[in-house]
Design a protein around this motif. Sequence first.
Motif, PDB file in Angstrom:
ATOM      1  N   ALA A 172       0.822  -1.187   0.000  1.00 12.96           N
ATOM      2  CA  ALA A 172       0.000   0.000   0.000  1.00 12.96           C
ATOM      3  C   ALA A 172       0.871   1.257   0.000  1.00 12.96           C
ATOM      4  N   THR A 173       1.927   1.264   0.800  1.00  8.33           N
ATOM      5  CA  THR A 173       2.812   2.424   0.817  1.00  8.33           C
ATOM      6  C   THR A 173       3.468   2.613  -0.539  1.00  8.33           C
ATOM      7  N   GLU A 174       3.931   1.509  -1.135  1.00 10.72           N
ATOM      8  CA  GLU A 174       4.579   1.605  -2.441  1.00 10.72           C
ATOM      9  C   GLU A 174       3.607   2.129  -3.485  1.00 10.72           C
ATOM     10  N   SER A 175       2.358   1.698  -3.413  1.00 14.70           N
ATOM     11  CA  SER A 175       1.338   2.164  -4.353  1.00 14.70           C
ATOM     12  C   SER A 175       1.088   3.655  -4.182  1.00 14.70           C
ATOM     13  N   PHE A 176       1.028   4.114  -2.947  1.00 17.46           N
ATOM     14  CA  PHE A 176       0.813   5.536  -2.680  1.00 17.46           C
ATOM     15  C   PHE A 176       1.972   6.351  -3.247  1.00 17.46           C
ATOM     16  N   ILE A 177       3.181   5.919  -2.966  1.00 18.90           N
ATOM     17  CA  ILE A 177       4.364   6.634  -3.453  1.00 18.90           C
ATOM     18  C   ILE A 177       4.395   6.640  -4.979  1.00 18.90           C
ATOM     19  N   ALA A 178       3.938   5.542  -5.589  1.00 15.91           N
ATOM     20  CA  ALA A 178       3.919   5.452  -7.051  1.00 15.91           C
ATOM     21  C   ALA A 178       2.761   6.239  -7.664  1.00 15.91           C
ATOM     22  N   GLY A 179       1.886   6.811  -6.817  1.00 17.03           N
ATOM     23  CA  GLY A 179       0.791   7.637  -7.317  1.00 17.03           C
ATOM     24  C   GLY A 179      -0.449   6.882  -7.731  1.00 17.03           C
ATOM     25  N   ARG A 180      -0.589   5.619  -7.282  1.00 13.84           N
ATOM     26  CA  ARG A 180      -1.786   4.839  -7.625  1.00 13.84           C
ATOM     27  C   ARG A 180      -2.866   5.059  -6.565  1.00 13.84           C
ATOM     28  N   PHE A 229       2.369   1.536   5.550  1.00 17.83           N
ATOM     29  CA  PHE A 229       0.942   1.308   5.745  1.00 17.83           C
ATOM     30  C   PHE A 229       0.645  -0.125   6.168  1.00 17.83           C
ATOM     31  N   SER A 230       1.435  -1.077   5.696  1.00 14.66           N
ATOM     32  CA  SER A 230       1.155  -2.484   5.994  1.00 14.66           C
ATOM     33  C   SER A 230       1.251  -2.786   7.491  1.00 14.66           C
ATOM     34  N   THR A 231       2.002  -1.980   8.230  1.00 22.29           N
ATOM     35  CA  THR A 231       2.100  -2.216   9.674  1.00 22.29           C
ATOM     36  C   THR A 231       0.803  -1.867  10.388  1.00 22.29           C
ATOM     37  N   MET A 232      -0.118  -1.212   9.681  1.00 26.92           N
ATOM     38  CA  MET A 232      -1.377  -0.779  10.290  1.00 26.92           C
ATOM     39  C   MET A 232      -2.574  -1.580   9.796  1.00 26.92           C
ATOM     40  N   MET A 233      -2.323  -2.621   9.010  1.00 31.36           N
ATOM     41  CA  MET A 233      -3.423  -3.381   8.423  1.00 31.36           C
ATOM     42  C   MET A 233      -3.374  -4.835   8.861  1.00 31.36           C
ATOM     43  N   LYS A 234      -4.556  -5.410   9.016  1.00 29.46           N
ATOM     44  CA  LYS A 234      -4.680  -6.830   9.307  1.00 29.46           C
ATOM     45  C   LYS A 234      -5.503  -7.441   8.188  1.00 29.46           C
ATOM     46  N   VAL A 235      -4.960  -8.435   7.533  1.00 27.79           N
ATOM     47  CA  VAL A 235      -5.654  -9.072   6.423  1.00 27.79           C
ATOM     48  C   VAL A 235      -6.198 -10.409   6.916  1.00 27.79           C
ATOM     49  N   GLU A 236      -7.502 -10.600   6.727  1.00 25.53           N
ATOM     50  CA  GLU A 236      -8.137 -11.835   7.172  1.00 25.53           C
ATOM     51  C   GLU A 236      -8.279 -12.806   6.013  1.00 25.53           C
ATOM     52  N   GLU A 237      -8.136 -14.073   6.315  1.00 30.66           N
ATOM     53  CA  GLU A 237      -8.308 -15.112   5.301  1.00 30.66           C
ATOM     54  C   GLU A 237      -9.789 -15.271   4.978  1.00 30.66           C
ATOM     55  N   LEU A 238     -10.096 -15.512   3.722  1.00 30.29           N
ATOM     56  CA  LEU A 238     -11.470 -15.726   3.291  1.00 30.29           C
ATOM     57  C   LEU A 238     -11.653 -17.177   2.870  1.00 30.29           C
ATOM     58  N   ASP A 239     -12.857 -17.653   3.015  1.00 24.44           N
ATOM     59  CA  ASP A 239     -13.176 -19.008   2.575  1.00 24.44           C
ATOM     60  C   ASP A 239     -13.841 -18.910   1.207  1.00 24.44           C
ATOM     61  N   PRO A 291      -2.787  14.895   9.389  1.00 28.01           N
ATOM     62  CA  PRO A 291      -3.939  15.348   8.587  1.00 28.01           C
ATOM     63  C   PRO A 291      -5.076  14.334   8.672  1.00 28.01           C
ATOM     64  N   LEU A 292      -6.316  14.831   8.670  1.00 24.06           N
ATOM     65  CA  LEU A 292      -7.483  13.953   8.807  1.00 24.06           C
ATOM     66  C   LEU A 292      -8.119  13.578   7.478  1.00 24.06           C
ATOM     67  N   ASN A 293      -7.647  14.127   6.381  1.00 27.59           N
ATOM     68  CA  ASN A 293      -8.256  13.870   5.078  1.00 27.59           C
ATOM     69  C   ASN A 293      -7.628  12.652   4.392  1.00 27.59           C
ATOM     70  N   LEU A 294      -7.591  11.535   5.079  1.00 28.32           N
ATOM     71  CA  LEU A 294      -6.931  10.340   4.545  1.00 28.32           C
ATOM     72  C   LEU A 294      -7.559   9.859   3.236  1.00 28.32           C
ATOM     73  N   ASP A 295      -8.891   9.891   3.156  1.00 28.98           N
ATOM     74  CA  ASP A 295      -9.540   9.438   1.921  1.00 28.98           C
ATOM     75  C   ASP A 295      -9.119  10.312   0.738  1.00 28.98           C
ATOM     76  N   GLU A 296      -9.109  11.615   0.930  1.00 31.50           N
ATOM     77  CA  GLU A 296      -8.674  12.543  -0.107  1.00 31.50           C
ATOM     78  C   GLU A 296      -7.229  12.241  -0.508  1.00 31.50           C
ATOM     79  N   MET A 297      -6.384  12.007   0.476  1.00 30.74           N
ATOM     80  CA  MET A 297      -4.967  11.741   0.205  1.00 30.74           C
ATOM     81  C   MET A 297      -4.796  10.434  -0.580  1.00 30.74           C
ATOM     82  N   MET A 298      -5.553   9.407  -0.180  1.00 33.37           N
ATOM     83  CA  MET A 298      -5.405   8.103  -0.827  1.00 33.37           C
ATOM     84  C   MET A 298      -6.039   8.081  -2.219  1.00 33.37           C
ATOM     85  N   GLN A 299      -7.021   8.939  -2.467  1.00 38.50           N
ATOM     86  CA  GLN A 299      -7.626   9.027  -3.790  1.00 38.50           C
ATOM     87  C   GLN A 299      -6.790   9.888  -4.746  1.00 38.50           C
TER      88      GLN A 299
END
Length: 130
Positions: free
Chosen positions: A1-9, A53-63, A31-39
Amino acid sequence: ATESFIAGRALPSGHVSVTEMFEDYLPPDHPLNLDEMMQNPTDYELPLGHPDFSTMMKVEELDLPMIAVYFDHPNVTESFKAGRPLPPGHVSVTDMLEEYLPPGHPLNLDGMLQNPSKYQLPLGHPDFAD
């Protein structure tokens, strides 16, 4: 996610609100405008030393169900990352997987797979072939 942000995606449209997920955990001067920043990542720069960013995310397995495809079916993850769209007339992936998607997952799977260069897979997203 961080790499994507830096790459402008930008995050895909329909992504759950990043602001709502993290606003209770941000430092007071963040800053509180995270959605604006990520878009619009090209309009912003991460400060030196910002946590990945990955240190702040938990990914759950799906069935998810196993879906049988022909032996020569292209690797979907590789095709998506390479920007190759679904072929015309492909069966609806949304119809096959919608009931298995986690809450907040974008539901426009067919649109994403037909225009993969407009989207990015989030960090930790399972490989489509798994």
